[in-house]
Design a protein around this motif. Structure first.
Motif, PDB file in Angstrom:
ATOM      1  N   ILE A 267       0.811  -1.224   0.000  1.00 23.03           N
ATOM      2  CA  ILE A 267       0.000   0.000   0.000  1.00 23.03           C
ATOM      3  C   ILE A 267       0.843   1.272   0.000  1.00 23.03           C
ATOM      4  N   GLU A 268       2.162   1.138  -0.082  1.00 15.47           N
ATOM      5  CA  GLU A 268       2.949   2.346  -0.277  1.00 15.47           C
ATOM      6  C   GLU A 268       2.599   2.924  -1.646  1.00 15.47           C
ATOM      7  N   ILE A 269       2.452   4.209  -1.728  1.00 15.58           N
ATOM      8  CA  ILE A 269       1.970   4.828  -2.966  1.00 15.58           C
ATOM      9  C   ILE A 269       2.870   4.501  -4.147  1.00 15.58           C
ATOM     10  N   GLU A 270       4.182   4.529  -3.906  1.00 10.21           N
ATOM     11  CA  GLU A 270       5.104   4.237  -5.006  1.00 10.21           C
ATOM     12  C   GLU A 270       4.902   2.802  -5.507  1.00 10.21           C
ATOM     13  N   VAL A 271       4.675   1.871  -4.585  1.00 10.00           N
ATOM     14  CA  VAL A 271       4.446   0.470  -4.950  1.00 10.00           C
ATOM     15  C   VAL A 271       3.122   0.333  -5.699  1.00 10.00           C
ATOM     16  N   ALA A 272       2.067   0.952  -5.166  1.00 11.68           N
ATOM     17  CA  ALA A 272       0.748   0.865  -5.803  1.00 11.68           C
ATOM     18  C   ALA A 272       0.767   1.478  -7.197  1.00 11.68           C
ATOM     19  N   GLN A 301      -8.594   2.021  -2.257  1.00 10.29           N
ATOM     20  CA  GLN A 301      -9.864   1.694  -1.615  1.00 10.29           C
ATOM     21  C   GLN A 301     -10.638   2.967  -1.275  1.00 10.29           C
ATOM     22  N   ALA A 302     -11.956   2.801  -1.031  1.00 11.92           N
ATOM     23  CA  ALA A 302     -12.739   3.945  -0.547  1.00 11.92           C
ATOM     24  C   ALA A 302     -12.136   4.462   0.756  1.00 11.92           C
ATOM     25  N   LEU A 303     -11.763   3.544   1.605  1.00  7.14           N
ATOM     26  CA  LEU A 303     -11.030   3.906   2.821  1.00  7.14           C
ATOM     27  C   LEU A 303      -9.542   3.830   2.455  1.00  7.14           C
ATOM     28  N   SER A 304      -9.081   4.806   1.685  1.00  6.53           N
ATOM     29  CA  SER A 304      -7.763   4.687   1.070  1.00  6.53           C
ATOM     30  C   SER A 304      -6.667   4.473   2.112  1.00  6.53           C
ATOM     31  N   LEU A 305      -6.011   3.307   2.015  1.00  8.72           N
ATOM     32  CA  LEU A 305      -4.939   2.970   2.935  1.00  8.72           C
ATOM     33  C   LEU A 305      -3.564   3.243   2.340  1.00  8.72           C
ATOM     34  N   LEU A 306      -3.546   3.871   1.171  1.00 13.50           N
ATOM     35  CA  LEU A 306      -2.252   4.196   0.577  1.00 13.50           C
ATOM     36  C   LEU A 306      -1.526   5.225   1.452  1.00 13.50           C
ATOM     37  N   GLU A 311       6.138   6.791   5.984  1.00 12.27           N
ATOM     38  CA  GLU A 311       5.184   7.528   6.811  1.00 12.27           C
ATOM     39  C   GLU A 311       4.107   6.571   7.332  1.00 12.27           C
ATOM     40  N   SER A 312       3.587   6.864   8.511  1.00 13.82           N
ATOM     41  CA  SER A 312       2.592   5.977   9.122  1.00 13.82           C
ATOM     42  C   SER A 312       1.164   6.401   8.785  1.00 13.82           C
ATOM     43  N   PHE A 313       0.932   7.685   8.555  1.00 13.19           N
ATOM     44  CA  PHE A 313      -0.423   8.154   8.249  1.00 13.19           C
ATOM     45  C   PHE A 313      -0.811   7.738   6.834  1.00 13.19           C
ATOM     46  N   THR A 314      -1.974   7.110   6.723  1.00 16.94           N
ATOM     47  CA  THR A 314      -2.491   6.771   5.398  1.00 16.94           C
ATOM     48  C   THR A 314      -3.219   7.979   4.826  1.00 16.94           C
ATOM     49  N   HIS A 315      -3.566   7.838   3.541  1.00 12.48           N
ATOM     50  CA  HIS A 315      -4.343   8.885   2.876  1.00 12.48           C
ATOM     51  C   HIS A 315      -5.622   9.173   3.669  1.00 12.48           C
ATOM     52  N   HIS A 316      -6.298   8.107   4.069  1.00 13.19           N
ATOM     53  CA  HIS A 316      -7.542   8.282   4.809  1.00 13.19           C
ATOM     54  C   HIS A 316      -7.313   8.912   6.173  1.00 13.19           C
ATOM     55  N   LEU A 328      -3.644  28.316   3.384  1.00 11.37           N
ATOM     56  CA  LEU A 328      -4.171  27.740   2.150  1.00 11.37           C
ATOM     57  C   LEU A 328      -5.687  27.547   2.200  1.00 11.37           C
ATOM     58  N   GLY A 329      -6.188  27.218   3.392  1.00 10.75           N
ATOM     59  CA  GLY A 329      -7.623  26.984   3.534  1.00 10.75           C
ATOM     60  C   GLY A 329      -8.030  25.555   3.249  1.00 10.75           C
ATOM     61  N   TYR A 330      -7.054  24.657   3.143  1.00 14.51           N
ATOM     62  CA  TYR A 330      -7.373  23.241   2.921  1.00 14.51           C
ATOM     63  C   TYR A 330      -6.260  22.382   3.501  1.00 14.51           C
ATOM     64  N   GLN A 331      -6.441  21.065   3.499  1.00 15.96           N
ATOM     65  CA  GLN A 331      -5.449  20.122   4.015  1.00 15.96           C
ATOM     66  C   GLN A 331      -4.400  19.875   2.927  1.00 15.96           C
ATOM     67  N   ARG A 332      -3.201  20.375   3.168  1.00 14.65           N
ATOM     68  CA  ARG A 332      -2.184  20.365   2.112  1.00 14.65           C
ATOM     69  C   ARG A 332      -1.780  18.947   1.706  1.00 14.65           C
ATOM     70  N   GLU A 333      -1.445  18.098   2.682  1.00 12.42           N
ATOM     71  CA  GLU A 333      -0.989  16.744   2.331  1.00 12.42           C
ATOM     72  C   GLU A 333      -2.092  15.921   1.675  1.00 12.42           C
ATOM     73  N   VAL A 334      -3.305  16.071   2.191  1.00 15.31           N
ATOM     74  CA  VAL A 334      -4.438  15.359   1.586  1.00 15.31           C
ATOM     75  C   VAL A 334      -4.593  15.779   0.125  1.00 15.31           C
ATOM     76  N   ALA A 335      -4.508  17.068  -0.108  1.00 19.15           N
ATOM     77  CA  ALA A 335      -4.661  17.576  -1.478  1.00 19.15           C
ATOM     78  C   ALA A 335      -3.575  17.020  -2.389  1.00 19.15           C
ATOM     79  N   GLU A 336      -2.360  16.917  -1.859  1.00 21.69           N
ATOM     80  CA  GLU A 336      -1.267  16.361  -2.671  1.00 21.69           C
ATOM     81  C   GLU A 336      -1.533  14.900  -3.026  1.00 21.69           C
ATOM     82  N   LEU A 337      -2.071  14.151  -2.070  1.00 24.64           N
ATOM     83  CA  LEU A 337      -2.374  12.742  -2.343  1.00 24.64           C
ATOM     84  C   LEU A 337      -3.528  12.604  -3.334  1.00 24.64           C
ATOM     85  N   HIS A 338      -4.487  13.542  -3.269  1.00 22.38           N
ATOM     86  CA  HIS A 338      -5.552  13.527  -4.284  1.00 22.38           C
ATOM     87  C   HIS A 338      -4.955  13.660  -5.687  1.00 22.38           C
TER      88      HIS A 338
END
Length: 444
Positions: A267-272, A301-306, A311-316, A328-338
């Motif tokens: 589930i590492e993003i690079e692997v996926a 997944q809908a509950l994205s575990l990537l 890092e220990s925090f998943t996308h979700h 910025l007015g938004y979640q920066r890391e979440v936006a990057e993962l999107h």
């Protein structure tokens, strides 16, 4: 005299009828060599592509009321494909009083037309299964179902709550399944059915005959279960029968290079992303070689575990734990993962565009239903779930359009997709999701 690809030279030997198949001849093709001389069109394929957690509100697509698509920060990777897809927003998922099962209700409603009663409830088949039942029987595989997460359970294609299509997750195993034993090169002149296929076909026929006596001994419930079981057997018999015939020629077909044997799943993003690319490259050639007409790809997944490597925090987890950046007015890391999800989708689309087929591309002869599970990644809402239709479905769809639903049920999109694929369905969905209204603006 009309000579078809399936013609035989017939005669008798020792009083028994015999038939001799013909080699592949130029007269089987049209004058351009791009289709059978019979005029049979290049098949239209259907597939789905899923990503979890949608977009950050206001960062996916411009809500400007225009019919043209204006991609914003999180969908910029799709900019080169703006004329290859339609984007749908402001379609809703009325719950009719049922609770919203987080990370479940959204995608189930979009793909089955029914709001589930609880987590795990999928009372209706997903639309890919409905389409596969209609068009998937004339190819080697009824559908090919894939996931880049490394888990076979990460598959959002169901016939019902107890019948899930497991995903292929290993690129090497997927390659061997499609292009290993049992694969017949459609462009090869000579053809001999595999002895193993003939044996399997005979065994299934024998079992089917014996089943008639066995069914008489069962109660109603067991007969119903056995009927479902034998339906699967009949489907398998049909698939085997197809393997006893020489497949149609496909100019786009070529056997891909096997993926590396030292593969890594996870589930590492690079692997996926790497596995998503490898699976995609095999899939597009499986489609070009007419091994299937229906497919499903799950990127996350809908509950994205990537998660990012190290890092220990998943996308979700980040959608809940990361504070909104005040500047910025938004979640920066979440936006990057999107953005990484849309990068994967862009890779998927490009793979279809890279396959020349007839006077167009594989993408021109495909309809990809791409959707997520939520319209707001931070609160996991089920309204305004982003959905796209990608490809022209053999010329049946206009593309490059931004369609605003104005709160209409999301089932209008699925109903349109099924009708485009030739499914004879006039209404779809249950409760407030039931609709007879397609999205006529995108139909040719």
């Amino acid at each position: 005299m009309t000579v078809s690809r399936r013609s035989f030279l017939r005669g008798t030997v020792g009083g028994s009828a015999v038939a001799l198949g013909l080699p592949f001849l130029d007269c089987f093709l049209n004058e351009n060599g791009t289709a059978l001389a019979s005029g049979a069109p290049i098949p239209v394929r259907f597939g789905s592509w899923f990503w979890g957690l949608g977009h950050t509100p206001g960062r996916g697509i411009a809500m400007d009321g225009k019919s043209e698509i204006t991609f914003l920060e999180e969908t910029q990777p799709l900019t080169p494909y703006v004329n290859d897809l339609n984007y749908f927003n402001a379609f809703n998922t009325p719950l009719d009083g049922r609770p919203s099962a987080v990370h479940f209700t959204g995608w189930v409603a979009a793909k089955t037309g029914t709001v589930p009663r609880s987590f795990g409830d999928t009372p209706q088949p997903t639309l890919d299964v409905i389409i596969a039942d209609q068009i998937g029987g004339d190819s080697r595989f009824r559908s090919l179902d894939l996931s880049s997460t490394g888990s076979a359970r990460d598959s959002y294609t169901f016939r019902n709550s107890t019948s899930r299509n497991a995903a292929d997750v290993s690129p090497l195993a997927f390659y061997q399944r499609v292009f290993g034993a049992g694969f017949v090169d459609p462009n090869q002149a000579d053809f001999t059915p595999a002895p193993s296929v003939m044996v399997r076909s005979s065994v299934l026929s024998a079992v089917h005959e014996e089943s008639k006596d066995f069914l008489r001994t069962l109660g109603a419930a067991d007969r119903a279960r056995m009927d479902e079981y034998f339906t699967s057997i009949r489907q398998l018999e049909h698939q085997l029968a197809l393997q006893m015939e020489k497949p149609d020629v496909s100019e786009a077909c070529g056997i891909p290079t096997p993926p590396p044997e030292d593969e890594v799943l996870g589930i590492e993003i690079e692997v996926a992303q790497n596995n998503h690319k490898l699976l995609t490259d095999i899939l597009v050639m499986a489609l070009a070689c007419n091994q299937t007409r229906v497919f499903n790809m799950l990127y996350s997944q809908a509950l994205s575990l990537l998660r990012r490597r190290g890092e220990s925090f998943t996308h979700h987890t980040l959608t809940h734990e990361e504070p909104i950046d005040a500047s910025l007015g938004y979640q920066r890391e979440v936006a990057e993962l999107h953005v990484t999800s849309m990068m994967a989708l862009a890779t998927f689309i490009q793979a279809f565009k890279d396959i020349r087929e007839g006077d167009g591309t594989l993408l021109d002869n495909t309809l990809i239903f791409a959707n997520s599970d939520t319209g707001n990644s931070r609160v996991h809402s089920v309204d305004n779930i982003p959905v796209m239709m990608i490809g022209r479905a053999g010329g049946r769809l206009k593309t490059g359009m931004h369609i605003t639903g104005n709160g209409d049920p999301i089932t209008r999109i699925g109903l349109t997709a099924m009708q485009v694929m030739g499914i004879p369905v006039e209404r779809w969905g249950t409760g407030s999701l039931e609709t007879t209204k397609t999205i006529s603006e995108i139909l040719v």
